[in-house]
Structures are given as structure tokens and as C-alpha cells.
Motif scaffolding. Sequence first.
Motif, mmCIF file in Angstrom:
data_model
loop_
_atom_site.group_PDB
_atom_site.id
_atom_site.type_symbol
_atom_site.label_atom_id
_atom_site.label_comp_id
_atom_site.label_asym_id
_atom_site.label_seq_id
_atom_site.Cartn_x
_atom_site.Cartn_y
_atom_site.Cartn_z
ATOM 1 N N PHE A 119 1.157 -1.321 -0.259
ATOM 2 C CA PHE A 119 0.075 -0.123 0.129
ATOM 3 C C PHE A 119 0.604 1.461 -0.193
ATOM 4 C CE2 PHE A 119 -2.453 3.288 1.293
ATOM 5 C CZ PHE A 119 -3.971 3.225 1.491
ATOM 6 N N ALA A 120 1.635 1.806 0.692
ATOM 7 C CA ALA A 120 2.590 2.720 0.460
ATOM 8 C C ALA A 120 3.357 2.903 -0.181
ATOM 9 C CB ALA A 120 4.024 2.180 2.144
ATOM 10 N N LEU A 121 3.514 1.226 -1.295
ATOM 11 C CA LEU A 121 4.357 1.400 -2.653
ATOM 12 C C LEU A 121 3.413 1.789 -3.898
ATOM 13 C CD1 LEU A 121 6.793 -1.199 -2.052
ATOM 14 C CD2 LEU A 121 7.097 0.811 -2.161
ATOM 15 N N PHE A 122 2.082 1.517 -3.719
ATOM 16 C CA PHE A 122 1.283 1.869 -4.350
ATOM 17 C C PHE A 122 1.306 3.448 -4.468
ATOM 18 C CE2 PHE A 122 -0.669 -2.439 -5.496
ATOM 19 C CZ PHE A 122 1.228 -2.050 -6.012
ATOM 20 N N ASP A 123 0.679 4.142 -3.004
ATOM 21 C CA ASP A 123 0.730 5.290 -2.738
ATOM 22 C C ASP A 123 1.530 5.953 -2.725
ATOM 23 O OD1 ASP A 123 -0.863 7.567 -1.551
ATOM 24 O OD2 ASP A 123 -0.437 6.864 0.090
#
Length: 736
Positions: free
Chosen positions: A66-70
Amino acid sequence: MSTPGDPAQPDLESCRGTMSAEEDAKWLQWVTHQFETIAGEDREINLQEFKTALNVKESFFAERFFALFDSDGSGTITLQELLEALTLLIHGNPMDKLKFLFQVYDVDGSGSIDADELRTVLQSCMRESAISLPDEKLDQLTLALFESADKDNNGAITFDELRNELQRFPGVMENLTISAAHWLTPPAARPRSRRPRPLTSAYWHNHRSHLLCLAAYAGLHVLLFTLAACAHRALGASVMVAKGCGQCLNFDCSFIVVLMLRRCLTWLRATWLAQVLPLDQNIQFHQLMGWVVVGLSLVHTVAHVANFALQAQSGATPFRFWELLLTTRPGIGWVRGSASPTGVALLLLLLLMFACSSSCIRRSGHFEVFYWTHLSYLPMWILLIVHGPSFWKWLLVPGILFFLEKAIGLAVSRMAALYIVEVNLLPSKVTHLLIKRPPLFHYRPGDYLYLNVPTIARYEWHPFTISSAPEQKDTIWLHVRSQGQWTNRLYESFKTSDPVDSKRLSRSLRMRRSQRKPQVSEMSSENHLFCNIKCYIDGPYGTPTRRIFASEHAVLIGAGIGITPFASILQSIMYRHQKRKHICPSCQHSWMDDVQDEDMKLHKVDFIWINRDQRSFEWFVSLLTKLELDQAEETREGPFLELHMYMTSALGKNDMKAIGLQMALDLLAKKEKKDSITGLQTRTQPGRPDWRKVFQKVAAEKKGKVQVFFCGSPALAKVLKGHCEHFSFRFFQENF
């Protein structure tokens, strides 16, 4: 998660490499639709929605992804951010995927991975794959992977070092993905499982006896129907149909019992008829005949009802329709005009038996319903003798065989009570029973018996494969998986037992038992009880696995508790194999006799065991360990017995949530010469077998004619049967 109303899904090739403008438009439409099914009214995905969609067991990977997609750090993922991430993971080159993987592992964003970060990642990998290992083993895995990747020994893994380490595993980088996130990628066209195709030489080779028996069965029915119908053609079409069906029912209702004469079938397996008759399909033929009996009975009844209606309407008889159908007044039948009422009773009994024989009844904890309604064959036979004037002639020989077998079975099983002397409660609710072996109880590897435990259910008998080898003289082993009402009661009765109450065995017996080790010892368990519980057994009975010793190259495939018939077989195979082994007393050099005995023609055995979880391997891990040790020195032509372990809950090396763990397991297994999951020398493979590759390897070994023996779910049996047809392997399935 697609539905019939979903947009058109792109094919497999459109998910790889560069797409055309049209394919890209379809893919964009697909992703947009999937996004809308997950996102809320704000058209953005938050962390909780992301976790739910990803369906992960461990939040670490969900949070990292999630952190990398965001990309903007807003705390939500927009459609544009999702498309960028998908472009990277689906259509990106291996280097792009590797950079993403490195960022996942680099938790603190320092540009390198230290040992603590790697340990955290591997711990999360274990939870994702449902693997449980002690902290000490986790530390060993972390150090094995870290020391292998950290080439310059500076205490951190750089991007280049991780890339070099991954390159040791061919094909992984190219196929790296997030398998659990099925909603992120367009579904690939799923390859159709191979199914047996009729009218091919391979299909005929595997099913010729089956097909010939079906043809003979159908031909006999045509003949019986035609002869009976022609004999009554003067009475009209409805009577012709009724009499034709009745003659076929005379045969079916008498012969159907022959298919369940287990002692006769076991005896036939030892004769040349086993090569001609499809003895392994006796239950399927029994079920087929049950369907035929129901169908013919309905047609027979309808034809008679039509005839009665015509007679009553035309005035050809003084009796009314209901009198013809339900009373003895018209005098129809050879026993005081009872054909009509007995026919109605027979149809009702048959429909009751048929309904209660369905799998939903038998396998849903209501076996007693199936058992007691199936006993109605006795009143049915009596009614059939009264109903049909010639049925007793058809029943004479099958009936005598049936009652002789029942009498012998009852006499043998009740001759002397046996005792369950020891119990082990194993993982996944498996009950391991040790029964004192009767002096005259002789069986062959893979045979099964029927067990009755009066304290559980006085009148119930259930079939279980004997898991101990015939060479084990003192006890009989049974491994019982709790899957129904009776087996659950058995497990719970021992689960709630107080070990202190099981002191009915004398101290001398306990000491003697502790000194006398069985040929293969089962793993110790905290749920281990000594007891003295009365039981009865009926058997042994033969199975298709008796053919294994006549094979040249045998492939044994067990799924879950399906290993039980092969436990006995593997022990016996290695016992016979070791008999041909010689050791020089002076130099300790060992060699094997090339001469094969008449009972065993095996050149190679491949054993494949598929389990859902890690603990299931504990059932027979000590047995498999001993089998590996017995052939540890055999390197002349490769191992005689080769083990293949698969754990379906574990994610494969192509999954970003498992690649680190699988690499570490490989490295540590190579270093310690044993698998961290099972303790065997054989490495446990994650996921399900690629059956095409498995059978290709077997065929390439050219150890002789290949025969595949399977015990497990019917769904997997269909898949295996299709592959066996493709490779022209003989296929045999364990049936009860």
C-alpha cells in the motif's frame, strides 16, 4: 471475481510484454471496472479496503504494498496510482519488478536491507505460507539468505546483491508477481485440465475392460428386454414394455449384490480374471446398476399403470383402476394376486433407499440413515420373490454367495474380540489406532478392513486402510481422519479420555511395549494413550494397490490422509528391497541383486504426497525418514524410492510474499542436508505439482512401464487420469 456482466477480459498474451492500442484499451477497461468494485464512494482505496481485497494473512505485506502504491503519500490509492503500479507489476521488465521487491524488503527506506529487516520479512513470509518454525530456525534461515546475498560482508544487502542472488533461481525474476491479488491483474485464460478423451488408443488402453463390461451389460439388457417383450406382444405395447423392463430388473436386482461381495472380489484379484474384469470399479458399477434399477422400475410402473388405465377405461375388466393398482382382487400375480400391492411397496422402498444413498446423506454425518435404509434389500428380495414368478431363479446363485459371505464374515469378525491397545491423536484430527493383531490375520500391503467399535456405535462398520506393513507382526495400524459423525466421535472419545484411566494395561505389558519397537515407529505425541478397548474387524480386503508389486515403475500419489494405503506399501517395498541388499563383511561395500523376485518386479518408485498444511506431514514423517535412511547409500543408478513433498498452502517462488522464504529454505536445506519444514532430506515444494512436468520427468527416466496409483479426492483423480491418458500410463484409484 468476474461476473457474466463484466467487460471483456483480455487473453493471456495481452498480459505480457507490450500491448497493442486495442489490447491496452481492454485492459484499462478491466482495471477500471475492478477498481470500482473495491473503491468506495470517494473512488479511492484506503488501507483497510486494500487489505480486504488483497486477502492476506499478514498485514506486513499489505502495508508495504500500500505504501509503495500510494505514490503521493495521501493515505489512499487512486485509480491513476493503481494503474501505474499495475503497469509496473504486470507489464514491467524484470528489473522494474526487482526494484519494487527491493523496496518492499527495505522497510526503513535506507537503500539497503539489514539482517533485522530481512528477518521481519521472512517471518511475514512464513505467516503468509502458513509455515510455523521456531525462532531459532527463523534465525538460521535469515542468516543463510543474508550471508549468501551479502557478498562484500558489509552487513547490508544492496540492490545489486539482491539481484545477483535472485539470478541463481532461473525464471523467478521474469514471473515475479503478487499471486493473492487476483483483482489486480486480468485473469489469464486458465488451461483446461486434461480429461480422458474417448475413441483414442490411450483411452482404450486404460478403459478397455471397463468399456467391454459396459457393452456386455447394455447388450444383455437389450437381449433380455427384446425376448420378454416379444413373448408378450399379443397383449399390447404397454405390457411389452412392462415385461421387458421386468425381465431386466430380474437380472439387475439379483446381480447388483454380487458387486459388493468383497471376499469374492479379493479372491478374484489373485487370479487371471483381475486382468480381464474391472474389479477396481465394482462400486461404480454397483452405483450404475442402482440408477438403472430405479429407471427401469419407474418405466415398468408407468407401463403397468397405463395398461391398467386402458383396461379400466375400455371395460375389458370388471375391476376399477384403483383396484387393479392397489388390491389383490384382480388376482394378478403368482402368489394370491399380490403383484400390484407388492409392486407399489417395492417402488416406495426403492425410492427411499435411493434417496438415502446420495452422497449428501452419506458424507454429511448421517451415515446411519444410509446404513439402515440400505438394509431394506432383505425385505425387497422377499417382496420381489412374491412379486415376480421367476425372480427366485435369478436370485438363487447370487443369494447363496451373498449369504455365505455374510455368514463367514460374521463368524470371523465375531470369533474373538480384539483390543485397541494404543492411540495417538495426530494433527488435523487424525486418530492413529494400534490394534492387537490376531494370529491368523494375513493381509497384503494396501489392503483395508472394516472396523467396529461397540463403545462408539454397536452396529456400525467402517472401512479403513491398514497403514502398517504385513511384516509388522504384533499390531495393526489404522489412521482415521475425522470427516464424519462416527470418526469424530472416535477422535473425541480419546481426546476427552484421562490418561490416568487407561491403566488397565499391566505395568509389565507397558514395559514390554516400550522395549518392543515396531518396524517403523510413529512420531511421539503428547496425545498418546495406552488403552484396552474392545473392537471387531472384518477383512482384510484387496484394493487396486495390490498391482503395485507387479509394476516396473510405480508412481504413488497421496493427497492428505490418502497416504495411508501407501504407508503400508512403502514399508513393505523397502523391506523386500533390502532383502536383495548385500554388504561385504570386510570392506562394508554394499550391492543389490539384479534378480527380481516373482512378487516384486519394481525398478523405481516415485512417491508424491500433497498436503494442505505443515502439520499434516507429521503423520508419517518418521516413516519417511526411515525410508530415506534405508536407501541413503544407493547412488549407483539413483534412488530406488524417490520422495516428492508438496505443501499447497505455501506460496511459490514467483510470489513476492514468498520468494525470500523459499530462497532461504533452499539455501538452508542445501547446507543442512534436510528440509526445515519436515526434517526430511527431500525438499518440500510450495504449491501444487505441475503434473505435466512431473509425468514428463517420469516418462524420461525410462524405468519400465509406468503405473500410477492414487488415493485422494475425486476431483484430483479426474485431472490425473487425463494426464495418464496423455502419457499412456495405467491409472488406478483407491475406492471404498
